[in-house]
Design a protein around this motif. Structure first.
Motif, PDB file in Angstrom:
ATOM      1  N   ASP A 228       0.883  -1.280  -0.479  1.00 31.33           N
ATOM      2  CA  ASP A 228      -0.101   0.132  -0.090  1.00 31.33           C
ATOM      3  C   ASP A 228       0.543   1.491  -0.319  1.00 31.33           C
ATOM      4  OD1 ASP A 228      -2.361  -1.415   0.640  1.00 31.33           O
ATOM      5  OD2 ASP A 228      -2.330  -1.471   2.226  1.00 31.33           O
ATOM      6  N   THR A 229       0.184   2.359  -0.597  1.00 27.93           N
ATOM      7  CA  THR A 229       0.837   3.266  -0.988  1.00 27.93           C
ATOM      8  C   THR A 229       0.571   4.118   0.038  1.00 27.93           C
ATOM      9  OG1 THR A 229       1.193   3.185  -3.610  1.00 27.93           O
ATOM     10  CG2 THR A 229       1.696   5.476  -2.227  1.00 27.93           C
ATOM     11  N   LYS A 230       1.648   5.060   0.865  1.00 24.03           N
ATOM     12  CA  LYS A 230       0.701   6.121   1.601  1.00 24.03           C
ATOM     13  C   LYS A 230       0.906   7.237   1.385  1.00 24.03           C
ATOM     14  CE  LYS A 230       1.365   3.422   5.661  1.00 24.03           C
ATOM     15  NZ  LYS A 230       0.069   3.249   6.216  1.00 24.03           N
ATOM     16  N   TYR A 231       0.011   8.193   1.758  1.00 23.57           N
ATOM     17  CA  TYR A 231      -0.863   9.602   0.305  1.00 23.57           C
ATOM     18  C   TYR A 231      -0.085  10.879   1.940  1.00 23.57           C
ATOM     19  CZ  TYR A 231      -0.806   8.162  -4.209  1.00 23.57           C
ATOM     20  OH  TYR A 231      -0.714   7.148  -5.176  1.00 23.57           O
ATOM     21  N   LYS A 232       0.168  11.326   1.426  1.00 21.28           N
ATOM     22  CA  LYS A 232       0.158  12.520   2.305  1.00 21.28           C
ATOM     23  C   LYS A 232      -0.082  14.384   1.663  1.00 21.28           C
ATOM     24  CE  LYS A 232       2.345  13.420   6.055  1.00 21.28           C
ATOM     25  NZ  LYS A 232       1.850  13.171   7.971  1.00 21.28           N
ATOM     26  N   GLU A 233      -1.421  14.736   2.062  1.00 24.98           N
ATOM     27  CA  GLU A 233      -1.750  16.163   2.121  1.00 24.98           C
ATOM     28  C   GLU A 233      -0.672  16.972   1.694  1.00 24.98           C
ATOM     29  OE1 GLU A 233      -4.892  19.175   3.278  1.00 24.98           O
ATOM     30  OE2 GLU A 233      -5.754  17.422   3.156  1.00 24.98           O
ATOM     31  N   VAL A 234      -0.670  17.845   1.463  1.00 21.47           N
ATOM     32  CA  VAL A 234       0.822  18.919   0.514  1.00 21.47           C
ATOM     33  C   VAL A 234      -0.410  20.340   0.658  1.00 21.47           C
ATOM     34  CG1 VAL A 234       2.671  17.462  -0.459  1.00 21.47           C
ATOM     35  CG2 VAL A 234       0.911  18.153  -1.968  1.00 21.47           C
ATOM     36  N   PHE A 235      -1.441  20.437  -0.214  1.00 20.04           N
ATOM     37  CA  PHE A 235      -2.358  21.812  -0.585  1.00 20.04           C
ATOM     38  C   PHE A 235      -3.319  21.665  -0.852  1.00 20.04           C
ATOM     39  CE2 PHE A 235      -2.974  24.401  -4.246  1.00 20.04           C
ATOM     40  CZ  PHE A 235      -2.693  25.442  -3.470  1.00 20.04           C
ATOM     41  N   MET A 236      -3.746  22.495  -0.221  1.00 22.32           N
ATOM     42  CA  MET A 236      -5.178  22.607  -0.403  1.00 22.32           C
ATOM     43  C   MET A 236      -5.744  23.778  -0.980  1.00 22.32           C
ATOM     44  SD  MET A 236      -8.508  21.920   2.458  1.00 22.32           S
ATOM     45  CE  MET A 236      -8.031  23.069   3.529  1.00 22.32           C
ATOM     46  N   GLY A 237      -6.426  23.864  -1.935  1.00 19.20           N
ATOM     47  CA  GLY A 237      -6.887  25.152  -2.729  1.00 19.20           C
ATOM     48  C   GLY A 237      -8.377  25.294  -3.405  1.00 19.20           C
ATOM     49  N   ASN A 238      -7.943  26.156  -4.553  1.00 20.26           N
ATOM     50  CA  ASN A 238      -9.378  25.745  -5.620  1.00 20.26           C
ATOM     51  C   ASN A 238      -8.866  25.397  -6.956  1.00 20.26           C
ATOM     52  OD1 ASN A 238      -7.666  27.919  -6.915  1.00 20.26           O
ATOM     53  ND2 ASN A 238      -9.007  29.803  -6.035  1.00 20.26           N
ATOM     54  N   ALA A 239     -10.009  25.607  -7.128  1.00 22.49           N
ATOM     55  CA  ALA A 239      -9.244  24.445  -8.731  1.00 22.49           C
ATOM     56  C   ALA A 239      -8.422  25.052  -9.548  1.00 22.49           C
ATOM     57  CB  ALA A 239     -11.307  24.830  -9.242  1.00 22.49           C
ATOM     58  N   MET A 240      -8.689  26.531  -9.571  1.00 22.38           N
ATOM     59  CA  MET A 240      -7.729  26.661 -10.741  1.00 22.38           C
ATOM     60  C   MET A 240      -5.914  26.699 -10.064  1.00 22.38           C
ATOM     61  SD  MET A 240      -6.780  27.957 -13.608  1.00 22.38           S
ATOM     62  CE  MET A 240      -8.028  28.564 -13.923  1.00 22.38           C
TER      63      MET A 240
END
Length: 78
Positions: free
Chosen positions: A2-14
């Motif tokens: 299993d590949t573990k993922y880390k959140e690196v960004f949150m933003g709008n669609a553009m």
């Protein structure tokens, strides 16, 4: 494995669209979670426009965070 993922960004669609291009140029795989679309598809009005999250495999986290930092500074200077 299993590949573990880390959140690196949150933003709008553009912003997410632009960042995905940067990751693609550097060969960094990513997954995107659009909470607004998930809510709509499930029949709820959930999420806001800025609730798109981008995650990368932990193996690529350091490189991705460096690119995100550069990306953010470019957005702020524009």
């Amino acid at each position: 494995m299993d590949t573990k993922y880390k959140e690196v960004f949150m933003g709008n669609a553009m912003a997410v669209l632009l960042l995905k291009g940067v990751f693609g140029d550097h060969g960094i795989p990513y997954i995107e979670k659009n909470e607004q679309m998930s809510g709509v598809l499930a029949g709820f009005a959930g999420g806001t426009e800025s609730t798109i999250k981008v995650s990368v495999p932990v193996l690529h986290e350091e490189a991705a965070l460096a690119l995100v930092a550069d990306f953010r500074s470019q957005l702020e200077s524009a």
